[in-house]
Design a protein around this motif. Structure first.
Motif, PDB file in Angstrom:
ATOM      1  N   LYS A  93      41.619  13.016  79.170  1.00  0.00           N
ATOM      2  CA  LYS A  93      40.880  12.633  80.068  1.00  0.00           C
ATOM      3  C   LYS A  93      39.887  13.873  80.689  1.00  0.00           C
ATOM      4  O   LYS A  93      40.204  14.919  80.455  1.00  0.00           O
ATOM      5  N   GLN A  94      38.615  13.404  81.104  1.00  0.00           N
ATOM      6  CA  GLN A  94      37.656  14.217  81.547  1.00  0.00           C
ATOM      7  C   GLN A  94      37.241  13.969  83.093  1.00  0.00           C
ATOM      8  O   GLN A  94      37.088  13.106  83.517  1.00  0.00           O
ATOM      9  N   ALA A  95      36.827  15.295  83.590  1.00  0.00           N
ATOM     10  CA  ALA A  95      36.073  15.187  85.001  1.00  0.00           C
ATOM     11  C   ALA A  95      34.747  16.013  84.605  1.00  0.00           C
ATOM     12  O   ALA A  95      34.695  17.082  84.287  1.00  0.00           O
ATOM     13  N   CYS A  96      33.600  15.397  84.874  1.00  0.00           N
ATOM     14  CA  CYS A  96      32.467  15.947  84.491  1.00  0.00           C
ATOM     15  C   CYS A  96      31.378  15.813  85.579  1.00  0.00           C
ATOM     16  O   CYS A  96      31.177  15.131  86.391  1.00  0.00           O
ATOM     17  N   GLY A  97      31.380  17.311  86.276  1.00  0.00           N
ATOM     18  CA  GLY A  97      30.250  17.489  87.648  1.00  0.00           C
ATOM     19  C   GLY A  97      30.998  18.286  88.251  1.00  0.00           C
ATOM     20  O   GLY A  97      32.321  17.667  88.890  1.00  0.00           O
ATOM     21  N   SER A  98      30.471  19.307  89.132  1.00  0.00           N
ATOM     22  CA  SER A  98      31.476  19.981  90.016  1.00  0.00           C
ATOM     23  C   SER A  98      31.738  19.042  91.129  1.00  0.00           C
ATOM     24  O   SER A  98      30.758  18.334  91.853  1.00  0.00           O
ATOM     25  N   GLY A  99      33.128  19.017  91.560  1.00  0.00           N
ATOM     26  CA  GLY A  99      33.628  18.257  92.602  1.00  0.00           C
ATOM     27  C   GLY A  99      33.834  17.040  92.072  1.00  0.00           C
ATOM     28  O   GLY A  99      34.785  16.238  92.567  1.00  0.00           O
ATOM     29  N   VAL A 100      33.803  16.673  90.686  1.00  0.00           N
ATOM     30  CA  VAL A 100      34.371  15.201  90.472  1.00  0.00           C
ATOM     31  C   VAL A 100      35.731  15.265  90.015  1.00  0.00           C
ATOM     32  O   VAL A 100      36.295  16.415  89.124  1.00  0.00           O
ATOM     33  N   ARG A 101      36.524  14.543  90.578  1.00  0.00           N
ATOM     34  CA  ARG A 101      38.166  14.418  90.440  1.00  0.00           C
ATOM     35  C   ARG A 101      38.418  13.125  89.762  1.00  0.00           C
ATOM     36  O   ARG A 101      38.007  12.021  90.079  1.00  0.00           O
ATOM     37  N   GLU A 102      39.232  13.167  88.612  1.00  0.00           N
ATOM     38  CA  GLU A 102      39.675  11.842  88.020  1.00  0.00           C
ATOM     39  C   GLU A 102      40.967  11.840  87.915  1.00  0.00           C
ATOM     40  O   GLU A 102      41.809  12.872  87.969  1.00  0.00           O
ATOM     41  N   GLN A 103      41.598  10.726  87.965  1.00  0.00           N
ATOM     42  CA  GLN A 103      43.047  10.585  88.035  1.00  0.00           C
ATOM     43  C   GLN A 103      43.335  10.074  86.500  1.00  0.00           C
ATOM     44  O   GLN A 103      42.432   9.547  86.024  1.00  0.00           O
ATOM     45  N   PHE A 104      44.723  10.541  86.078  1.00  0.00           N
ATOM     46  CA  PHE A 104      45.257  10.018  84.931  1.00  0.00           C
ATOM     47  C   PHE A 104      46.509   9.686  85.034  1.00  0.00           C
ATOM     48  O   PHE A 104      47.437   9.857  85.991  1.00  0.00           O
ATOM     49  N   ASP A 105      47.040   8.555  84.132  1.00  0.00           N
ATOM     50  CA  ASP A 105      48.439   8.076  83.928  1.00  0.00           C
ATOM     51  C   ASP A 105      48.865   7.590  82.708  1.00  0.00           C
ATOM     52  O   ASP A 105      48.085   6.544  82.451  1.00  0.00           O
ATOM     53  N   PHE A 106      49.383   8.531  81.924  1.00  0.00           N
ATOM     54  CA  PHE A 106      49.716   8.019  80.547  1.00  0.00           C
ATOM     55  C   PHE A 106      51.167   7.745  80.288  1.00  0.00           C
ATOM     56  O   PHE A 106      51.940   8.521  80.747  1.00  0.00           O
ATOM     57  N   THR A 107      51.456   6.892  79.436  1.00  0.00           N
ATOM     58  CA  THR A 107      53.090   6.488  79.147  1.00  0.00           C
ATOM     59  C   THR A 107      53.139   6.826  77.670  1.00  0.00           C
ATOM     60  O   THR A 107      52.356   6.124  76.619  1.00  0.00           O
ATOM     61  N   PHE A 108      54.042   7.599  77.120  1.00  0.00           N
ATOM     62  CA  PHE A 108      54.299   7.897  75.656  1.00  0.00           C
ATOM     63  C   PHE A 108      55.803   7.362  75.524  1.00  0.00           C
ATOM     64  O   PHE A 108      56.715   7.541  76.056  1.00  0.00           O
ATOM     65  N   ALA A 109      55.890   6.111  74.660  1.00  0.00           N
ATOM     66  CA  ALA A 109      57.316   5.669  74.070  1.00  0.00           C
ATOM     67  C   ALA A 109      58.117   6.509  73.290  1.00  0.00           C
ATOM     68  O   ALA A 109      57.548   7.282  72.393  1.00  0.00           O
ATOM     69  N   GLY A 110      59.290   6.610  73.291  1.00  0.00           N
ATOM     70  CA  GLY A 110      60.304   7.234  72.264  1.00  0.00           C
ATOM     71  C   GLY A 110      60.384   8.621  72.467  1.00  0.00           C
ATOM     72  O   GLY A 110      60.800   9.427  71.570  1.00  0.00           O
ATOM     73  N   THR A 111      59.949   9.311  73.560  1.00  0.00           N
ATOM     74  CA  THR A 111      60.180  10.736  73.648  1.00  0.00           C
ATOM     75  C   THR A 111      60.509  10.937  75.409  1.00  0.00           C
ATOM     76  O   THR A 111      60.355  10.142  76.061  1.00  0.00           O
ATOM     77  N   ASN A 112      60.824  12.308  75.630  1.00  0.00           N
ATOM     78  CA  ASN A 112      61.170  12.418  77.100  1.00  0.00           C
ATOM     79  C   ASN A 112      60.530  13.953  77.281  1.00  0.00           C
ATOM     80  O   ASN A 112      60.955  14.816  78.107  1.00  0.00           O
ATOM     81  N   GLU A 113      59.334  14.075  76.479  1.00  0.00           N
ATOM     82  CA  GLU A 113      58.822  15.419  76.580  1.00  0.00           C
ATOM     83  C   GLU A 113      57.179  15.283  76.285  1.00  0.00           C
ATOM     84  O   GLU A 113      56.790  14.378  75.670  1.00  0.00           O
ATOM     85  N   ALA A 114      56.201  16.318  76.749  1.00  0.00           N
ATOM     86  CA  ALA A 114      54.969  16.089  76.415  1.00  0.00           C
ATOM     87  C   ALA A 114      54.284  17.539  76.454  1.00  0.00           C
ATOM     88  O   ALA A 114      54.911  18.128  77.512  1.00  0.00           O
ATOM     89  N   GLN A 115      53.208  17.739  76.097  1.00  0.00           N
ATOM     90  CA  GLN A 115      52.669  18.994  76.204  1.00  0.00           C
ATOM     91  C   GLN A 115      51.125  18.784  76.992  1.00  0.00           C
ATOM     92  O   GLN A 115      50.615  17.814  76.293  1.00  0.00           O
ATOM     93  N   VAL A 116      50.935  19.405  77.799  1.00  0.00           N
ATOM     94  CA  VAL A 116      49.694  19.058  78.563  1.00  0.00           C
ATOM     95  C   VAL A 116      48.990  20.221  78.700  1.00  0.00           C
ATOM     96  O   VAL A 116      49.569  21.375  79.105  1.00  0.00           O
ATOM     97  N   ARG A 117      47.508  20.049  78.474  1.00  0.00           N
ATOM     98  CA  ARG A 117      46.900  21.135  78.403  1.00  0.00           C
ATOM     99  C   ARG A 117      45.383  20.983  79.515  1.00  0.00           C
ATOM    100  O   ARG A 117      44.640  20.051  79.052  1.00  0.00           O
ATOM    101  N   LEU A 118      44.993  22.001  80.081  1.00  0.00           N
ATOM    102  CA  LEU A 118      43.992  21.772  80.981  1.00  0.00           C
ATOM    103  C   LEU A 118      42.965  22.934  80.284  1.00  0.00           C
ATOM    104  O   LEU A 118      43.369  23.960  79.950  1.00  0.00           O
ATOM    105  N   ALA A 119      41.625  22.476  79.831  1.00  0.00           N
ATOM    106  CA  ALA A 119      40.628  23.352  79.522  1.00  0.00           C
ATOM    107  C   ALA A 119      39.200  22.712  80.131  1.00  0.00           C
ATOM    108  O   ALA A 119      39.224  21.835  80.577  1.00  0.00           O
ATOM    109  N   ILE A 120      38.118  23.614  79.368  1.00  0.00           N
ATOM    110  CA  ILE A 120      36.807  23.456  79.650  1.00  0.00           C
ATOM    111  C   ILE A 120      36.136  22.925  78.456  1.00  0.00           C
ATOM    112  O   ILE A 120      36.292  23.614  77.204  1.00  0.00           O
ATOM    113  N   ALA A 121      35.427  21.976  78.511  1.00  0.00           N
ATOM    114  CA  ALA A 121      34.823  21.429  76.972  1.00  0.00           C
ATOM    115  C   ALA A 121      33.400  21.131  77.548  1.00  0.00           C
ATOM    116  O   ALA A 121      32.943  20.813  78.396  1.00  0.00           O
TER     117      ALA A 121
END
Length: 116
Positions: A88-116
């Motif tokens: 998920k991306q948010a582009c432009g100073s002050g722009v905020r984006e929501q996200f909500d993802f579900t992954f089946a068959g697991t109880n863990e995830a790796q989440v990474r915040l970066a600039i692109a």
């Protein structure tokens, strides 16, 4: 190259990769199992997310915000323990984006915040 030096170089490479290499500026990575929350902040981006589990799946929900006028975007990359990934991306100073993802068959995830 000696065996010790190879081991040290391999360990350093692993640390660098685990530390959050991403397209653009390196960010913060969080590998977690349910339940957990994180609120990372890097130069140019801020985010907050939570992991919750139910019925053999993990849900990762939250938001991210671009905090700089630099022509780059804040980016969250999420990889579920099952190998599936979403971004998920948010582009432009002050722009905020929501996200909500579900992954089946697991109880863990790796989440990474970066600039692109």
């Amino acid at each position: 190259m000696s065996a010790v030096r190879k081991s040290v170089m391999s360990a350093l490479s692993t640390i660098v990769l685990a530390g959050g290499l991403a397209v653009g500026t390196a960010g913060t990575a969080s590998a977690a199992a349910c339940p957990s929350t994180a609120s990372p902040k890097i130069d140019g981006a801020i985010a907050s997310w939570s992991l919750s589990c139910s019925g053999g799946s993990v849900r990762v929900s939250g938001w991210l915000e671009d905090t700089r006028m630099d022509g780059k975007c804040a980016l969250v990359r999420i990889v579920g323990g099952n190998g599936e990934y979403h971004t998920k991306q948010a582009c432009g100073s002050g722009v905020r984006e929501q996200f909500d993802f579900t992954f089946a068959g697991t109880n863990e995830a790796q989440v990474r915040l970066a600039i692109a």
